[in-house]
Each structure stands twice: as structure tokens, then as C-alpha cells.
Design a protein around this motif. Structure first.
Motif, PDB file in Angstrom:
ATOM      1  N   ASP A  54       0.828  -1.207   0.000  1.00 26.27           N
ATOM      2  CA  ASP A  54       0.000   0.000   0.000  1.00 26.27           C
ATOM      3  C   ASP A  54       0.861   1.255   0.000  1.00 26.27           C
ATOM      4  N   HIS A  55       1.916   1.239   0.809  1.00 28.95           N
ATOM      5  CA  HIS A  55       2.823   2.395   0.904  1.00 28.95           C
ATOM      6  C   HIS A  55       3.463   2.689  -0.447  1.00 28.95           C
ATOM      7  N   VAL A  56       3.916   1.653  -1.129  1.00 31.53           N
ATOM      8  CA  VAL A  56       4.560   1.826  -2.428  1.00 31.53           C
ATOM      9  C   VAL A  56       3.557   2.315  -3.463  1.00 31.53           C
ATOM     10  N   SER A  57       2.340   1.785  -3.403  1.00 32.16           N
ATOM     11  CA  SER A  57       1.307   2.191  -4.343  1.00 32.16           C
ATOM     12  C   SER A  57       0.985   3.669  -4.207  1.00 32.16           C
ATOM     13  N   VAL A  58       0.873   4.136  -2.967  1.00 29.62           N
ATOM     14  CA  VAL A  58       0.594   5.561  -2.733  1.00 29.62           C
ATOM     15  C   VAL A  58       1.745   6.430  -3.257  1.00 29.62           C
ATOM     16  N   ALA A  59       2.978   6.002  -3.001  1.00 32.50           N
ATOM     17  CA  ALA A  59       4.133   6.772  -3.468  1.00 32.50           C
ATOM     18  C   ALA A  59       4.185   6.819  -4.993  1.00 32.50           C
ATOM     19  N   ALA A  60       3.889   5.684  -5.638  1.00 36.73           N
ATOM     20  CA  ALA A  60       3.922   5.637  -7.096  1.00 36.73           C
ATOM     21  C   ALA A  60       2.839   6.520  -7.698  1.00 36.73           C
ATOM     22  N   LEU A  61       1.642   6.498  -7.107  1.00 37.40           N
ATOM     23  CA  LEU A  61       0.558   7.326  -7.632  1.00 37.40           C
ATOM     24  C   LEU A  61       0.825   8.804  -7.386  1.00 37.40           C
ATOM     25  N   ASP A  62       1.377   9.140  -6.210  1.00 38.66           N
ATOM     26  CA  ASP A  62       1.707  10.541  -5.924  1.00 38.66           C
ATOM     27  C   ASP A  62       2.708  11.086  -6.939  1.00 38.66           C
ATOM     28  N   ALA A  63       3.723  10.259  -7.273  1.00 40.46           N
ATOM     29  CA  ALA A  63       4.712  10.696  -8.260  1.00 40.46           C
ATOM     30  C   ALA A  63       4.054  10.899  -9.614  1.00 40.46           C
ATOM     31  N   LEU A  64       3.148  10.015  -9.959  1.00 40.98           N
ATOM     32  CA  LEU A  64       2.454  10.122 -11.242  1.00 40.98           C
ATOM     33  C   LEU A  64       1.551  11.342 -11.267  1.00 40.98           C
ATOM     34  N   ARG A  65       0.885  11.575 -10.143  1.00 41.56           N
ATOM     35  CA  ARG A  65      -0.117  12.629 -10.077  1.00 41.56           C
ATOM     36  C   ARG A  65       0.497  14.024 -10.023  1.00 41.56           C
ATOM     37  N   SER A  66       1.558  14.182  -9.235  1.00 44.20           N
ATOM     38  CA  SER A  66       2.060  15.539  -8.988  1.00 44.20           C
ATOM     39  C   SER A  66       3.333  15.873  -9.748  1.00 44.20           C
ATOM     40  N   ASP A  67       4.250  14.891  -9.876  1.00 50.65           N
ATOM     41  CA  ASP A  67       5.555  15.202 -10.442  1.00 50.65           C
ATOM     42  C   ASP A  67       5.654  14.897 -11.934  1.00 50.65           C
ATOM     43  N   GLU A  68       5.138  13.747 -12.330  1.00 52.64           N
ATOM     44  CA  GLU A  68       5.398  13.274 -13.682  1.00 52.64           C
ATOM     45  C   GLU A  68       4.331  13.707 -14.681  1.00 52.64           C
ATOM     46  N   PHE A  69       3.060  13.431 -14.342  1.00 50.78           N
ATOM     47  CA  PHE A  69       1.998  13.658 -15.306  1.00 50.78           C
ATOM     48  C   PHE A  69       0.794  14.322 -14.642  1.00 50.78           C
ATOM     49  N   PRO A  70       0.915  15.566 -14.225  1.00 51.42           N
ATOM     50  CA  PRO A  70      -0.229  16.229 -13.593  1.00 51.42           C
ATOM     51  C   PRO A  70      -1.427  16.334 -14.520  1.00 51.42           C
ATOM     52  N   GLU A  71      -1.197  16.224 -15.833  1.00 49.21           N
ATOM     53  CA  GLU A  71      -2.306  16.307 -16.780  1.00 49.21           C
ATOM     54  C   GLU A  71      -3.241  15.101 -16.671  1.00 49.21           C
ATOM     55  N   LEU A  72      -2.797  14.040 -15.961  1.00 45.02           N
ATOM     56  CA  LEU A  72      -3.630  12.846 -15.805  1.00 45.02           C
ATOM     57  C   LEU A  72      -4.602  12.944 -14.629  1.00 45.02           C
ATOM     58  N   ASN A  73      -4.553  14.032 -13.872  1.00 44.26           N
ATOM     59  CA  ASN A  73      -5.397  14.129 -12.670  1.00 44.26           C
ATOM     60  C   ASN A  73      -6.884  13.944 -12.948  1.00 44.26           C
ATOM     61  N   PRO A  74      -7.460  14.536 -14.008  1.00 41.52           N
ATOM     62  CA  PRO A  74      -8.892  14.283 -14.272  1.00 41.52           C
ATOM     63  C   PRO A  74      -9.187  12.801 -14.504  1.00 41.52           C
ATOM     64  N   LEU A  75      -8.317  12.107 -15.224  1.00 42.26           N
ATOM     65  CA  LEU A  75      -8.520  10.683 -15.479  1.00 42.26           C
ATOM     66  C   LEU A  75      -8.382   9.880 -14.185  1.00 42.26           C
ATOM     67  N   LEU A  76      -7.440  10.262 -13.324  1.00 42.55           N
ATOM     68  CA  LEU A  76      -7.264   9.562 -12.049  1.00 42.55           C
ATOM     69  C   LEU A  76      -8.521   9.681 -11.194  1.00 42.55           C
ATOM     70  N   ARG A  77      -9.138  10.847 -11.214  1.00 41.96           N
ATOM     71  CA  ARG A  77     -10.382  11.018 -10.445  1.00 41.96           C
ATOM     72  C   ARG A  77     -11.493  10.138 -11.022  1.00 41.96           C
ATOM     73  N   THR A  78     -11.519  10.001 -12.333  1.00 41.71           N
ATOM     74  CA  THR A  78     -12.515   9.123 -12.962  1.00 41.71           C
ATOM     75  C   THR A  78     -12.304   7.682 -12.549  1.00 41.71           C
ATOM     76  N   LEU A  79     -11.059   7.240 -12.518  1.00 43.48           N
ATOM     77  CA  LEU A  79     -10.755   5.862 -12.119  1.00 43.48           C
ATOM     78  C   LEU A  79     -11.180   5.612 -10.679  1.00 43.48           C
ATOM     79  N   GLU A  80     -10.978   6.599  -9.816  1.00 40.69           N
ATOM     80  CA  GLU A  80     -11.391   6.441  -8.420  1.00 40.69           C
ATOM     81  C   GLU A  80     -12.904   6.268  -8.316  1.00 40.69           C
ATOM     82  N   LEU A  81     -13.644   6.964  -9.180  1.00 45.01           N
ATOM     83  CA  LEU A  81     -15.100   6.835  -9.172  1.00 45.01           C
ATOM     84  C   LEU A  81     -15.548   5.503  -9.753  1.00 45.01           C
TER      85      LEU A  81
END
Length: 879
Positions: free
Chosen positions: A794-821
């Protein structure tokens, strides 16, 4: 009902409703004198046709007196948890069932582990699956005993080609029949047959089917074995097997199909893990559902009576069509069915008991070679689908050795000493201490190529080690010039271009009509001038002094923009700048590496900034391709994120790709070497591993190998042994059995790529958890228990998603919210029909989404485990 029974048996009759369903009957009557239990039940059944009777207490007055059951109290009519079909199916009807599997705490069981193979209907390859599983387990060096309990239709001996060796009066039926009379099981030596050509594989046949066999079989009454005070031949047989001189590690039982009397205690009593075979046809759905629920309510007789275990349950879906699309369809149907069947199961904490359904379901395609073979012994040892079934069972087998014995016998360091000395570098390469990075840097064939000055382009996803290569090159004694670097390392290298610099630069380029290729050529020349001001020539056509050479570490960005204005204040400036760089190259006497890193985030994350980055990277790579090849001493080294490389458009791109290397960590053993190399800094760990290697192989066959040999040169079996000492060989409990495979699967993105950073992060977190767990519950099989490893994902998953969300591909944030829904994976592709197609395409490129195609094209998307947990997405069919 009581009135009907009183007319036949007198007044001592009691009928009580079960708390589940149906009734329980107790009768005390002289009418039962000299009648066996089956005959007594038949007399009651005739009087109450159609009644759902869950239990019978049918005694004579003398028997009632002997057992102290003269009174017809309510307590005497309570439903017992008997491992028989009526009771088991009734208890399985509960809305929620609390389960306690051995694998819940990654536990193992003492030998032998007993597994029953069962199918409600025939024709699904149950016996064949058992036989191939047995061969696979025996191939691992374990001893396996296969027991044919399909007494009405025996055939296991024939599958193993030993049917002609079954002597009259031998086998399961004579053993059970004899125990009903004598109260003991005869010696098994004359009943067990070794299987030819298979070391460690034995079979206990049902018997020789003749007239005497049929007579003995007709008298067996498994329901009576569970009456109070009765002899239980089945349990006696299991106990006798445990007493064998060569006690098997595993016992595989082939059960009769359907609701047969003997199948119930095999499934609900003596088995540690039940393997249920079914074909996902509607005819099998309701019955297998009821069976599965009953298995969840079962309590194994193994272990503490106060806290009995629930037998493990696994599923074989067989035989499905081999065509990939049809196989996938049946696999999805089976997962949906099994998920619903298991949805009532709850852990002791109240949560869902099953999560990863794909780990407990094995789909077996139709294979002609299996269908037409008369014997499993004539099929080559390529166990394919059955290897996973074998791992379910061997995952429960207690290991034969651990760390404790070695530490005591050889005076090795204690586990506490080793844990205190271990360290894993889970932070990013740009934040890691240089000394630590250098000490833990692992050389592989791809890494060596990335370090080579003959490789101008290094490609890889975030976290694959590009920045580690950059820092190693920048810290070497060989000359290098950092042109661009990750923003977090700007102070270390004095200055690096950033978002505002690139924006100001593009504005200046528009005013002068400059291409990115010419600008990069000038930036490289200025970077070399700034680092080596006394060694390189100045541009002869510039009026005035270049500020870059005199700026030191102050105001470098402004000075660089001013110098660019001077350099390009000429109609032939682009050609002049290229010639100046060639002059600089000729002035050098040794190779100097030009380093470019941080291009992914250095430009910013808005749409405008990403567009600027695409143009800039295309210009830089054009310079590398066209100018770089004409330089003798200046060697380009561009470290670039893979998705940026795929998008960039430039002439002769294939020429540059041929001179590039991709960091992908495609070799599983090399991936394990990463953490072994980091752990190898610990002297106590070194000594412990050395003791294990010596214990297992006192005279190592590989001459020249010693503890000082770098980890990258270790043979594969030494790497695996060092890994076993670290985290154990198996995720115990019959789940994904091998820890190295578990890590390899869980830390992969949707493209199958692996990040060294994720591996170091999970090990660092697991080490932290292990230190806490060890205080309350010592564990001796490895330094870090599998439980700590699994709980760290779980810890690694959160770190990987945080890096994807904030550092690497912030443009994916709308899609990430869709996946959560959406909430579950895999999911129908239509659920992303309103999402931005560019975001979906990018998500697939970077490994966030995997497309699953079918006959109608793209049908579903899957989110890998690396990101699924952080997105709080359940697995489709999750129970």
C-alpha cells in the motif's frame, strides 16, 4: 412430525427446528434394537418423507442410559457442526460467515498438508488435475501420496499406470472396512504403491474392484462415523498416514463427485485445502455456489479446537476453449461467479476475506494431449496450468529449515543484529546521498551501456534509474559538463534551466526567428565555457564579453539569456554557433560528457509548457543526431523519459534509436540484485548468507566465488538464496507462492516495466514493519516475514501514484479522479468514453492502464496493482 413418530416409536420423541433450516430428530425406542445407524435413519425417513432432517439421535433405551441422554432436552437437540452434507450446507446458508484460513497470517502447516480435489459434476478433469499436480509437487523434491477416495468409480491407479499392481484386499476400501470392525487401521505398507519413474510420488488406490470390494463398499457408512462414541475410520487413516516412516509432505485426495456421503468429511473435516473443479456452465452454478458457501463454514479438525482453521478453498475452471478470447470470457465469468459465492466470507476483523480472486482461480484450457492420454505418465513434464495449482498446496507446506537453526549451530549473527544493520535506499536518486548511491549502484548490461560514452540517448520510465546514471557520470573523475539537471539538484550543479528560463528563452527565440537546434548548440557551448572558462576559445564574432564565463553561480539564467542575444545578433549566427562548438571540441584533449537530465519536469506541466518541451526536445535530439556525430571529444548523454521519446518527431529518429539504450529491468534476477546489493553493505547479513550457502552446499561447485565477488556477477542460485534469507522463498498459505514472483508481479506497471525505486521502497517499509512485528511475534524463517512485505505494498502504491499525479503527469489528474469513481478493475472500456482521449492514450503509454482486446476490439481496461491500491479500486469479482 412428532405425532407421526410417536405412533411408531412411543412417547420419547423430540423434533426441533434448526437455527439454519430444517429440523433435528431425537428418538429413544426399543424399535432400534439390533439396527445399524443407517437402518434407523431409513425408518425415520420413511415416516417423514420430504422433511429436511439435519441430524438424527436415534438410540435404544440402553444406549441413551449409557450416553446420559435419557432426557429429551433442548440442549440435546442443538445442531452440531458435523462435517456432513446436511449440516454443512445448512451452515453455508448464513448471510455472513467468519473464516480463519491458515494463509491469513502467512502461516504454514506441519506435514502432511491434505488437499481434496472435488467436483460437483464429472467431466471437468478433476482426477487429471490431481495427477499432474502431484507430479509437479514431486518435481519440487517433496514427497506426495495420492489417495483414491472415488470409491464408486476408482481410477487413480490407472492414471499412474499401477492398476495391475493393486492386489486383492488392499486399498482404501479394505482399510476403512477393517477399521469399522476393529477400530484401527492396518499397516499401510502393503497398500501404498510407488509410482514408476517418479521419485517421491506414491498412490494409495481405492482397491481392486471385485465382488468382495463391492460388498465392503456397501457396508461403509460415513455418516455413522461422526456419531458420538463411534469409530472414525477416515480420521484413523489420516493419522496412520502421518505415522508412515517416510511421512509425505503432501496428501492429495481424489473425491467422488456429487453429494456423496464420503465426499463431505473429506471436504469439511480432514482437508487443509480444497481444490474445486468446475466448468462455468449454468448447470454447475447453483450447486457449486452452495458447496462453496458450505466450505466457508467448515472447520478443519487440525489445530487448536478453540480456534479451528477454515480449510482453504481454490478453484480450477476446466476445460475451457483454448482460443484466447474464449478463455478470457470464461475466466471473467468464473471470477464473477466465485466472487459472488465468496462474498459472504468475512475475516475476524469483519472485512472481506478474499481480494485477489485471480490468485485462487486457475483456468485450464482444453488440451488434446491430456484428453487422449490414457496415463499422465505418458505426458511430458510440462505442467503448465497445473504448476499454479501445485503452488497453492506447497505454499502451505512448512519449510524444512530456517534462520534459527543456522544461527545456533554456526554462531551466526542474530536476526536482531542483521535487522539493525540493514538499509534500503527508497528515496529518489536526486535526493539520495552520493556516497550511498555510489555504494549501492548496480551494474548490468543495460546500465553499462547507459554509462558508455558511445550511447548518446538513455530512455526509461520514471524510477528506472536514469538519474542514478546521470549522477554517477557527473561524479566521476572523467570530465563532464551538466547542461540540464533535475530541478532539485540545481544547487549541486550551480544552476540548471527551469520553467521561467525556458519561457523567456522561447520569447527571445520568437523575436529572432531562432530554431531550437541552434539554441541548444549555443547552450551547450555556453555550459562548457562556464565550467571550463580558461580552456575553451571565445566566439570571435561577438562584440563584448560573454557574461556566462564570469557569472559564477549567480544570475546564470539572466547571463545566459543575455549571451544568447549577443551570439545570435548576426544573420549567420546559427552557422557560427555550430562552428564555435566544433572549435571548443578541437581545443579539448580528452572526452567530456555533456549531460542532460530533468527534461521531463524542467519545462513545467501546463499544456503550453508541455508543447514547448516537445519542440525543445526535438531540437536537442536533432543536434545530437546531426552535430554530435561530428564531434571528437564532446559526447552527448541525454536521459529522457520514455513517453517523451515516443511523442517526439525528428528526422532520422531510427538512427538515434539504434544508438540508444532503454532502462527497463526486464530480467527478474537483475531486479532482485538491486536489493541484495543494498543489503550486502551489512556485514551481519553477509555472514548470515555465507552461513546459509555453506550449510546448503558445503563444497560449492563454482570455483572462484567468494563473498567479495560483486553481486552483479553472482550466479542465479546464489541471488535466490540471498533473497530467500531476506524475505523467505514463499508467500506462505497457497497464495502467489514465491516471493520473487509476487514482487515482480505487484511492482510492474501496465506495460510490464519495473522501477528499482519501487523495489527499494517496499523493502525499506517492510524492514520497518518487521522490526515492530518481531518484538511481539518472533519469526525465524527469514529476516523479513512475507506478511511485512505484503502489507508494505500500500505504501509503495501511494508513493507511485503521488509521483504520477504531482511530479510526472499532472495532466492525468482528471482521469485519475474518474478511475477512483469507477472503483473496480478491470472495467468496460465504455466507462471512459467521455474521458479525454489524449489522457487515456497517455495513461496507456505510461503504464497506468492496460487495454484488453476482444472480438469486438478494445473491450476493457485494467489498472495494475502498483496503482490500484492507491486509487482505492477493488478487483472485479472481489469477494
Amino acid at each position: 412430525m412428532e405425532a407421526v413418530l410417536r405412533e411408531e416409536f412411543g412417547e420419547r420423541v423430540r423434533v426441533a427446528a434448526s437455527p439454519f433450516s430444517g429440523v433435528r430428530v431425537k428418538v429413544i425406542s426399543d424399535g432400534f434394537e439390533r439396527l445399524p445407524p443407517r437402518a434407523r435413519r431409513e425408518r425415520v425417513d420413511v415416516l417423514l418423507p420430504g422433511a429436511q432432517i439435519l441430524g438424527y439421535d436415534l438410540l435404544t433405551p440402553d444406549e441413551a442410559s449409557f450416553f446420559g441422554e435419557e432426557e429429551l432436552s433442548s440442549a440435546s437437540l442443538e445442531v452440531e457442526e458435523l462435517p456432513l452434507w446436511p449440516e454443512a450446507l445448512a451452515q453455508g446458508a448464513a448471510e455472513e460467515i467468519t473464516v480463519r484460513f491458515p494463509s491469513d497470517n502467512f502461516g504454514t502447516l506441519g506435514a502432511p498438508v491434505v488437499s481434496t480435489f472435488y467436483s460437483l459434476r464429472g467431466g471437468v478433469g478433476r482426477s487429471t488435475a490431481l495427477a499432474h499436480t502431484a507430479r509437479a509437487i514431486a518435481g519440487q523434491g517433496l514427497t506426495v501420496l495420492c489417495v483414491d477416495m472415488d470409491l464408486e468409480a476408482p481410477g487413480l491407479a490407472a492414471l499412474f499406470e499401477v492398476e495391475d499392481e493393486v492386489a486383492p484386499g488392499t486399498g482404501v476400501v479394505p482399510l476403512l472396512a477393517g477399521a469399522e470392525v476393529s477400530g484401527r487401521i492396518a499397516d499401510l505398507g502393503n497398500h501404498i504403491l510407488p509410482v514408476a519413474e517418479s521419485r517421491g510420488l506414491y498412490v494409495l488406490p481405492a482397491g481392486r474392484p471385485d465382488a468382495e470390494y463391492a460388498r465392503m463398499l456397501s457396508h461403509l457408512d460415513p455418516m455413522a462415523w461422526y456419531g458420538e462414541g463411534e469409530v472414525n475410520p477416515l480420521r484413523l487413516l489420516v493419522e496412520k498416514i502421518k505415522e508412515l516412516p517416510e511421512k509425505p509432505d503432501v496428501v492429495l485426495i481424489d473425491s467422488r463427485t456429487g453429494i456423496s456421503p464420503l465426499a463431505a468429511p473429506l471436504l469439511f473435516d480432514v482437508s487443509d485445502i480444497n481444490v474445486i473443479a468446475f466448468y462455468p456452465h449454468p448447470q454447475a452454478k447453483a450447486g457449486t455456489r452452495a458447496l462453496t458457501r458450505a466450505l466457508l463454514a467448515a472447520k478443519s479438525w487440525r489445530g487448536d479446537p478453540e480456534q479451528p482453521c477454515t480449510p482453504e478453498v481454490r478453484f480450477i475452471v476446466s476445460p475451457v476453449p483454448a482460443a484466447p478470447e474464449l478463455r478470457a470470457r470464461y475466466e471473467e465469468r468464473a471470477q464473477n461467479w466465485v466472487g459472488e459465492w465468496l462474498s459472504v466470507a468475512r475475516t475476524e476483523e469483519g472485512g472481506p476475506a478474499f481480494e485477489a480472486l485471480d490468485e485462487i482461480i486457475q483456468v485450464v484450457s482444453y488440451q488434446e494431449v491430456l484428453a487422449v492420454s490414457d496415463s499422465v505418465m505418458r505426458v511430458r513434464e510440462d505442467f503448465g496450468d497445473f504448476a499454479a495449482v501445485a503452488e497453492w498446496i506447497t505454499g502451505l507446506v512448512e519449510p524444512r529449515d530456517g534462520l534459527g537453526a543456522v544461527a545456533e549451530e554456526r554462531e551466526e549473527p542474530t536476526k536482531a543484529e542483521v535487522l539493525d544493520s540493514l538499509q534500503f535506499a527508497g528515496e529518489t536518486a536526486e535526493n539520495q546521498d552520493l556516497a550511498e548511491l555510489t555504494a549501492t549502484f548496480l551494474s548490468t548490461a543495460d546500465v553499462d551501456k547507459a554509462l558508455s560514452t558511445d550511447t548518446p540517448l538513455v530512455i526509461g520510465r520514471k524510477g528506472t534509474g536514469k538519474t542514478a546514471v546521470f549522477r554517477v557520470l557527473a561524479s566521476q573523475e572523467a570530465p563532464s559538463v551538466v547542461v540540464t539537471a533535475p530541478s532539485g539538484m540545481a544547487e549541486q550543479f550551480g544552476w540548471t534551466p527551469g520553467v521561467r528560463f525556458y519561457a523567456g528563452l522561447e520569447s527571445q527565440m520568437r523575436e529572432r526567428g531562432l530554431p531550437w537546434g541552434a539554441v541548444w548548440t549555443a547552450l551547450v557551448a555556453l555550459a562548457v565555457l562556464r565550467v571550463r572558462p580558461d580552456e575553451v576559445p571565445r566566439p570571435g564574432w561577438v562584440d563584448g564579453e560573454l557574461k556566462t564565463a564570469a557569472s559564477g553561480d549567480h544570475n546564470v539564467g539572466t547571463a545566459t539569456l543575455d549571451d544568447l542575444a549577443l551570439l545570435f545578433n548576426d544573420s549567420r549566427a546559427a552557422l557560427r554557433v555550430e562552428e564555435w562548438l566544433q572549435d571548443i571540441d578541437r581545443s579539448l584533449t580528452e572526452e567530456c560528457v555533456l549531460l542532460f537530465d530533468g527534461l521531463d519536469t524542467g519545462f513545467g506541466g501546463t499544456d503550453e509548457e508541455r508543447h514547448r518541451r516537445s519542440d525543445a526536445v526535438a531540437g536537442l535530439l536533432t543536434v545530437v543526431n546531426e552535430v554530435g556525430q561530428n564531434l571528437r571529444h564532446l559526447r552527448f548523454k541525454v536521459l529522457l523519459r520514455e513517453d517523451i521519446w515516443r511523442e517526439v518527431k525528428l528526422p532520422n529518429k531510427s538512427h538515434l534509436q539504434a544508438r540508444s539504450v532503454r532502462l527497463a529491468w526486464e530480467n527478474q534476477i537483475d531486479y532482485l540484485r538491486i536489493v541484495i546489493n543494498q543489503a550486502w553493505r551489512s556485514d551481519p547479513y553477509k555472514r548470515l548468507v555465507a552461513g546459509q550457502l555453506t550449510l546448503r552446499d558445503p563444497k560449492p561447485k563454482r570455483k572462484g566465488f567468494d563473498l567479495e565477488t560483486p553481486v552483479e556477477y553472482w550466479p542465479e542460485d546464489f541471488v535466490r538464496e540471498a533473497w530467500r534469507v531476506l524475505v523467505s522463498e514463499r508467500i506462505s498459505g497457497g497464495k502467489t507462492a514465491y516471493t520473487d514472483r509476487w514482487v515482480w508481479a505487484r511492482l510492474a506497471d501496465a506495460n510490464g516495466d519495473h522501477s528499482p525505486r519501487a523495489l527499494a521502497q517496499i523493502m525499506s517499509k517492510a524492514l520497518e514493519k518487521e522490526k515492530i512485528l518481531e518484538e511481539g511475534s518472533p519469526y525465524s524463517r527469514s529476516l523479513i516475514r512475507p506478511k511485512a512485505l505484503v502489507e508494505s505494498l500500500d505504501h509503495v502504491s501511494v508513493a507511485a501514484l503521488d509521483a504520477l499525479r504531482s511530479d510526472e503527469f499532472p495532466e492525468l489528474n482528471p482521469l485519475l479522479r474518474t478511475l477512483e469513481l469507477i472503483g473496480t478493475t478491470p472495467f468496460d472500456a465504455v466507462r471512459l468514453q467521455h474521458a479525454d482521449p489524449d489522457q487515456v492514450r497517455l495513461a496507456r503509454e505510461v503504464g497506468l492502464l492496460e487495454g484488453v482486446s476482444g472480438s469486438g476490439g478494445l473491450e476493457r481496461y485494467r489498472v495494475p496493482e502498483l496503482y490500484r491500491k492507491a486509487l482505492n479500486m477493488g478487483r472485479k469479482g472481489q469477494a
